[in-house]
Design a protein around this motif. Structure first.
Motif, PDB file in Angstrom:
ATOM      1  N   GLY A  27       0.818  -1.342  -0.073  1.00  0.00           N
ATOM      2  CA  GLY A  27       0.023  -0.102   0.027  1.00  0.00           C
ATOM      3  C   GLY A  27       0.676   1.367   0.099  1.00  0.00           C
ATOM      4  O   GLY A  27       0.312   2.449  -0.010  1.00  0.00           O
ATOM      5  N   ALA A  28       1.955   1.392  -0.157  1.00  0.00           N
ATOM      6  CA  ALA A  28       3.026   2.446  -0.170  1.00  0.00           C
ATOM      7  C   ALA A  28       2.390   3.219  -1.381  1.00  0.00           C
ATOM      8  O   ALA A  28       2.199   2.562  -2.216  1.00  0.00           O
ATOM      9  CB  ALA A  28       4.539   2.103  -0.043  1.00  0.00           C
ATOM     10  N   ASP A  29       2.708   4.502  -1.216  1.00  0.00           N
ATOM     11  CA  ASP A  29       2.402   5.381  -2.451  1.00  0.00           C
ATOM     12  C   ASP A  29       3.618   5.418  -3.532  1.00  0.00           C
ATOM     13  O   ASP A  29       4.848   5.821  -3.034  1.00  0.00           O
ATOM     14  CB  ASP A  29       2.017   6.861  -1.987  1.00  0.00           C
ATOM     15  CG  ASP A  29       1.940   7.880  -2.777  1.00  0.00           C
ATOM     16  OD1 ASP A  29       2.773   8.335  -3.396  1.00  0.00           O
ATOM     17  OD2 ASP A  29       0.720   7.875  -3.211  1.00  0.00           O
ATOM     18  N   PHE A  30       3.338   5.145  -4.764  1.00  0.00           N
ATOM     19  CA  PHE A  30       4.422   4.879  -5.712  1.00  0.00           C
ATOM     20  C   PHE A  30       5.127   6.343  -5.996  1.00  0.00           C
ATOM     21  O   PHE A  30       6.203   6.304  -6.090  1.00  0.00           O
ATOM     22  CB  PHE A  30       3.445   4.744  -7.064  1.00  0.00           C
ATOM     23  CG  PHE A  30       4.471   4.213  -8.145  1.00  0.00           C
ATOM     24  CD1 PHE A  30       4.625   2.946  -8.406  1.00  0.00           C
ATOM     25  CD2 PHE A  30       5.146   5.077  -9.078  1.00  0.00           C
ATOM     26  CE1 PHE A  30       5.614   2.549  -9.439  1.00  0.00           C
ATOM     27  CE2 PHE A  30       5.871   4.819 -10.102  1.00  0.00           C
ATOM     28  CZ  PHE A  30       6.208   3.448 -10.262  1.00  0.00           C
ATOM     29  N   HIS A  31       4.228   7.451  -5.884  1.00  0.00           N
ATOM     30  CA  HIS A  31       4.876   8.653  -6.221  1.00  0.00           C
ATOM     31  C   HIS A  31       5.769   9.313  -5.248  1.00  0.00           C
ATOM     32  O   HIS A  31       7.043   9.732  -5.427  1.00  0.00           O
ATOM     33  CB  HIS A  31       3.791   9.758  -6.581  1.00  0.00           C
ATOM     34  CG  HIS A  31       3.229   9.532  -7.609  1.00  0.00           C
ATOM     35  ND1 HIS A  31       3.477   9.589  -9.097  1.00  0.00           N
ATOM     36  CD2 HIS A  31       1.717   8.899  -8.050  1.00  0.00           C
ATOM     37  CE1 HIS A  31       2.460   9.189 -10.057  1.00  0.00           C
ATOM     38  NE2 HIS A  31       1.586   8.833  -9.217  1.00  0.00           N
ATOM     39  N   GLN A  32       5.444   8.667  -3.939  1.00  0.00           N
ATOM     40  CA  GLN A  32       6.394   9.251  -2.856  1.00  0.00           C
ATOM     41  C   GLN A  32       7.618   8.404  -2.856  1.00  0.00           C
ATOM     42  O   GLN A  32       8.659   8.963  -2.857  1.00  0.00           O
ATOM     43  CB  GLN A  32       5.710   8.943  -1.576  1.00  0.00           C
ATOM     44  CG  GLN A  32       4.555   9.950  -1.387  1.00  0.00           C
ATOM     45  CD  GLN A  32       4.921  11.349  -1.273  1.00  0.00           C
ATOM     46  OE1 GLN A  32       6.165  11.694  -0.837  1.00  0.00           O
ATOM     47  NE2 GLN A  32       4.195  12.173  -1.933  1.00  0.00           N
ATOM     48  N   LEU A  33       7.531   7.053  -3.380  1.00  0.00           N
ATOM     49  CA  LEU A  33       8.562   6.076  -3.205  1.00  0.00           C
ATOM     50  C   LEU A  33       9.551   6.633  -4.437  1.00  0.00           C
ATOM     51  O   LEU A  33      11.004   6.398  -4.203  1.00  0.00           O
ATOM     52  CB  LEU A  33       8.117   4.649  -3.357  1.00  0.00           C
ATOM     53  CG  LEU A  33       7.755   4.023  -2.188  1.00  0.00           C
ATOM     54  CD1 LEU A  33       7.456   2.509  -2.229  1.00  0.00           C
ATOM     55  CD2 LEU A  33       8.659   4.136  -0.932  1.00  0.00           C
TER      56      LEU A  33
END
Length: 92
Positions: A27-33
Motif C-alpha cells: 500500500g505504499a504510495d508509488f509517487h512518494q517512493l
C-alpha cells in the motif's frame, strides 16, 4: 503509432527494486517512493515519464509498457540503466 504513459522507479540493484515492490504491494504510495528512491530525473515528478511512443524507450522497458497490464506494478525490469518498477497509466 501506439503511445503510452507510465511512471517508474529506477534503482541500481534488483534487491532494492524488490524491497520497494514489497512496500508498494503493502500500500505504499508509488509517487512518494519514486521521489525518495528513484535515480532517474523523473523521480522528482514522482516517476512520471509522460506520454511516449512505442520504440522510444529501451527494449525491455518498452516491452513491459506495451505488453504488460495497466495500473499494476511490473518489475523489476532490468535495462542498461538499472532496475525499474513500472506502472502503466494508459496505452492508446
Amino acid at each position: 503509432m501506439a503511445t503510452a504513459s507510465a511512471c517508474h522507479i529506477l534503482v541500481k540493484t534488483k534487491q532494492e527494486a524488490e524491497q520497494l515492490k514489497g512496500k508498494l504491494d503493502n500500500g505504499a504510495d508509488f509517487h512518494q517512493l519514486a521521489k525518495k528512491f528513484s535515480t532517474c530525473p523523473s523521480g522528482k515528478k514522482g516517476g512520471d515519464l509522460g506520454e511516449f511512443r512505442k520504440g522510444d524507450m529501451v527494449a525491455p522497458f518498452d516491452k513491459a509498457v506495451f505488453g504488460g497490464p495497466l495500473l499494476k506494478i511490473q518489475g523489476p525490469v532490468k535495462t542498461k540503466f538499472g532496475f525499474h518498477l513500472i506502472k502503466v497509466l494508459y496505452r492508446s
